[in-house]
Design a protein around this motif. Sequence first.
Motif, PDB file in Angstrom:
ATOM      1  N   LYS A   1     -13.321  -7.377  32.078  1.00  0.00           N
ATOM      2  CA  LYS A   1     -13.252  -6.776  33.099  1.00  0.00           C
ATOM      3  C   LYS A   1     -14.257  -6.135  33.994  1.00  0.00           C
ATOM      4  O   LYS A   1     -14.577  -6.072  35.027  1.00  0.00           O
ATOM      5  CB  LYS A   1     -11.669  -6.248  33.735  1.00  0.00           C
ATOM      6  CG  LYS A   1     -10.523  -7.230  33.097  1.00  0.00           C
ATOM      7  CD  LYS A   1      -9.148  -6.577  33.225  1.00  0.00           C
ATOM      8  CE  LYS A   1      -8.809  -6.181  34.861  1.00  0.00           C
ATOM      9  NZ  LYS A   1      -7.966  -7.419  35.199  1.00  0.00           N
TER      10      LYS A   1
ATOM     11  N   ALA B   1     -14.833  -8.633  39.141  1.00  0.00           N
ATOM     12  CA  ALA B   1     -13.284  -8.928  39.444  1.00  0.00           C
ATOM     13  C   ALA B   1     -12.653  -9.741  38.259  1.00  0.00           C
ATOM     14  O   ALA B   1     -11.731 -10.424  38.694  1.00  0.00           O
ATOM     15  CB  ALA B   1     -12.893  -8.897  40.867  1.00  0.00           C
TER      16      ALA B   1
ATOM     17  N   GLY C   1     -10.905 -11.332  34.631  1.00  0.00           N
ATOM     18  CA  GLY C   1      -9.700 -10.954  33.959  1.00  0.00           C
ATOM     19  C   GLY C   1      -8.442 -11.299  34.592  1.00  0.00           C
ATOM     20  O   GLY C   1      -8.170 -11.757  35.560  1.00  0.00           O
TER      21      GLY C   1
ATOM     22  N   ASN D   1     -12.689  -4.855  40.283  1.00  0.00           N
ATOM     23  CA  ASN D   1     -11.890  -4.048  39.117  1.00  0.00           C
ATOM     24  C   ASN D   1     -12.008  -2.595  39.044  1.00  0.00           C
ATOM     25  O   ASN D   1     -11.282  -2.076  38.443  1.00  0.00           O
ATOM     26  CB  ASN D   1     -12.260  -4.660  37.734  1.00  0.00           C
ATOM     27  CG  ASN D   1     -11.697  -6.142  37.704  1.00  0.00           C
ATOM     28  OD1 ASN D   1     -10.807  -6.465  38.209  1.00  0.00           O
ATOM     29  ND2 ASN D   1     -12.344  -6.968  36.816  1.00  0.00           N
TER      30      ASN D   1
ATOM     31  N   TYR E   1     -12.263 -17.766  41.738  1.00  0.00           N
ATOM     32  CA  TYR E   1     -12.972 -17.088  41.092  1.00  0.00           C
ATOM     33  C   TYR E   1     -14.560 -17.607  41.053  1.00  0.00           C
ATOM     34  O   TYR E   1     -14.780 -18.944  40.892  1.00  0.00           O
ATOM     35  CB  TYR E   1     -12.661 -17.199  39.640  1.00  0.00           C
ATOM     36  CG  TYR E   1     -11.668 -16.163  39.153  1.00  0.00           C
ATOM     37  CD1 TYR E   1     -11.803 -14.869  39.070  1.00  0.00           C
ATOM     38  CD2 TYR E   1     -10.219 -16.416  38.952  1.00  0.00           C
ATOM     39  CE1 TYR E   1     -11.029 -13.833  38.657  1.00  0.00           C
ATOM     40  CE2 TYR E   1      -9.258 -15.879  38.589  1.00  0.00           C
ATOM     41  CZ  TYR E   1      -9.587 -14.269  38.640  1.00  0.00           C
ATOM     42  OH  TYR E   1      -8.556 -13.236  38.237  1.00  0.00           O
TER      43      TYR E   1
ATOM     44  N   ASP F   1     -10.673  -5.297  28.349  1.00  0.00           N
ATOM     45  CA  ASP F   1     -11.153  -4.466  29.279  1.00  0.00           C
ATOM     46  C   ASP F   1     -12.832  -4.594  29.533  1.00  0.00           C
ATOM     47  O   ASP F   1     -13.314  -4.313  30.649  1.00  0.00           O
ATOM     48  CB  ASP F   1     -10.939  -2.827  28.748  1.00  0.00           C
ATOM     49  CG  ASP F   1      -9.439  -2.638  28.674  1.00  0.00           C
ATOM     50  OD1 ASP F   1      -8.873  -3.370  29.598  1.00  0.00           O
ATOM     51  OD2 ASP F   1      -9.005  -1.683  28.122  1.00  0.00           O
TER      52      ASP F   1
ATOM     53  N   ARG G   1      -1.882  -5.341  32.926  1.00  0.00           N
ATOM     54  CA  ARG G   1      -2.048  -5.697  31.412  1.00  0.00           C
ATOM     55  C   ARG G   1      -1.566  -4.681  30.411  1.00  0.00           C
ATOM     56  O   ARG G   1      -1.108  -5.182  29.333  1.00  0.00           O
ATOM     57  CB  ARG G   1      -3.624  -6.106  31.231  1.00  0.00           C
ATOM     58  CG  ARG G   1      -4.478  -4.775  31.287  1.00  0.00           C
ATOM     59  CD  ARG G   1      -5.967  -5.424  31.477  1.00  0.00           C
ATOM     60  NE  ARG G   1      -6.648  -4.388  31.689  1.00  0.00           N
ATOM     61  CZ  ARG G   1      -7.312  -3.759  32.856  1.00  0.00           C
ATOM     62  NH1 ARG G   1      -6.643  -3.960  33.800  1.00  0.00           N
ATOM     63  NH2 ARG G   1      -8.090  -2.760  32.400  1.00  0.00           N
TER      64      ARG G   1
ATOM     65  N   HIS H   1     -13.156 -17.580  30.308  1.00  0.00           N
ATOM     66  CA  HIS H   1     -12.631 -17.401  31.545  1.00  0.00           C
ATOM     67  C   HIS H   1     -12.956 -18.400  32.584  1.00  0.00           C
ATOM     68  O   HIS H   1     -13.791 -19.187  32.297  1.00  0.00           O
ATOM     69  CB  HIS H   1     -13.446 -16.095  32.162  1.00  0.00           C
ATOM     70  CG  HIS H   1     -12.889 -15.277  33.360  1.00  0.00           C
ATOM     71  ND1 HIS H   1     -12.562 -15.871  34.366  1.00  0.00           N
ATOM     72  CD2 HIS H   1     -12.484 -14.087  33.398  1.00  0.00           C
ATOM     73  CE1 HIS H   1     -12.066 -15.259  35.398  1.00  0.00           C
ATOM     74  NE2 HIS H   1     -11.968 -13.898  34.663  1.00  0.00           N
TER      75      HIS H   1
END
Lengths: 170, 170, 90, 90
Positions: free
Chosen positions: A147, D88, D90, A168, A80, A144, B132, A111
Amino acid sequence: MTKAPSTLATDAHTPALRIKGDTDSAYHLAYQDGFALLDIPIDAQRLKDMLDDERCGAFACFEGWVRNHNNAAAVERLTYYGYEALALNQGRAIMSEAKARFDITHAVAVHRIGELAIGDMAVWIGVVSAHRYPAFDACRWILDTIKADIPVWKQEYYADDSSQWLSNNG
Amino acid sequence: MTKAPSTLATDAHTPALRIKGDTDSAYHLAYQDGFALLDIPIDAQRLKDMLDDERCGAFACFEGWVRNHNNAAAVERLTYYGYEALALNQGRAIMSEAKARFDITHAVAVHRIGELAIGDMAVWIGVVSAHRYPAFDACRWILDTIKADIPVWKQEYYADDSSQWLSNNG
Amino acid sequence: MSTQHTERAPITVHLLYFASVAEATGRHEDVVHIAPDSSLTELYAQIQARYGITRPYRELRVAVNDDFAPWTTVLQDGDWVAFIPPVAGG
Amino acid sequence: MSTQHTERAPITVHLLYFASVAEATGRHEDVVHIAPDSSLTELYAQIQARYGITRPYRELRVAVNDDFAPWTTVLQDGDWVAFIPPVAGG
């Protein structure tokens, strides 16, 4: 899918693999603003302890884990990358909006960035409230929105040494 | 609200304050059937460890905590009573139905009975899935169904020594 | 010699009481004798009479042998029955 | 002496590249000079030309000084700009 990036390109990503401050500062930010990035394993208990409140009867929590597959492909590991300053500004705004939208007492989200292995936790979200539905609703909305809006990018590496940038919304 | 029950009545409740087996058996049941009662503090980590799965990207969790108030009244402590045999039969059926209704991999729920203090965890629910939304949906459904169908009763004690039987449906 | 109504021996039923029902009866268990083919509502009426319970059966659920059962269930000798007041878990 | 179009000095803008954009540029940061009053879309066109990037700006978002900004924003001297490919997390 493309082959793994060249060394040059990999160097171009290096600053986005680490947070600028130390770990304690990141946890303090999570406590103060409700959001932080970390570049080491997330300590869920430390975050949960921030949410202890005698007025609250409900604790809802979500953890995102690195799966061993994405669609059909076997994932070996992933990385990431984050744009930390924008992520922190967006994160602060998201957590503030969550408290305005839902009848909740506190919420914290973190995160992780950097190299992760299968099973590692990429994101942790915890919400406490007097009653259960606002905790569930806020937890899901925060996930949500993270993301959709937090500038974090995921590159998956596969068994054949290929890699792919994920998105995403596509 | 009524005064606390007499000694005679309290004795009538005693069998419903303790589980029949030992703690390890209860955790084994949680693992095997997805549901158990406990009469000591719930070890969330031990339950969460049962759900570790490399195929899963999502872990949703709910904890119900004893609040320090109910409506306007200040709660000092409370007692949960359970009809263990029926609770275990119902719990097994609920967890089995959750796996049929939602696209989830595993789910575990444990309810505590006996005397609890403010802040104690009364219920823990954890669900893991590839994605999820099923984890969130199943976690919420399990909680709602436990609240509707698991034979557990709650008696709250207040600062003035009065107590009250609570009900989830009104 | 015959009787028009055969007098069959009563059956034995075990009762478990919980929460507000245990509060009303002052005990956790009971053993009662009741006419064969009695229903759960007839059993509840007997317990109401014994302990002066006024709450109508419609406000309760009932379990037979550790599973929820319809109030219309006919009792069998040796059944374990529990009247279930509104639950409050979670 | 006067000119019809005043030639104003270019401004300096800092760029941060992430993910697939960093992949395309091969670097994390840049400093570019651009005409004053340029928009973010004009800046993106300049970067596209320099690095041969074909992806249209509509597929990206853009941030100025660590906050998301509309593509119509006019650049100021010293701004830090980042083109944000689809996220991207999560």
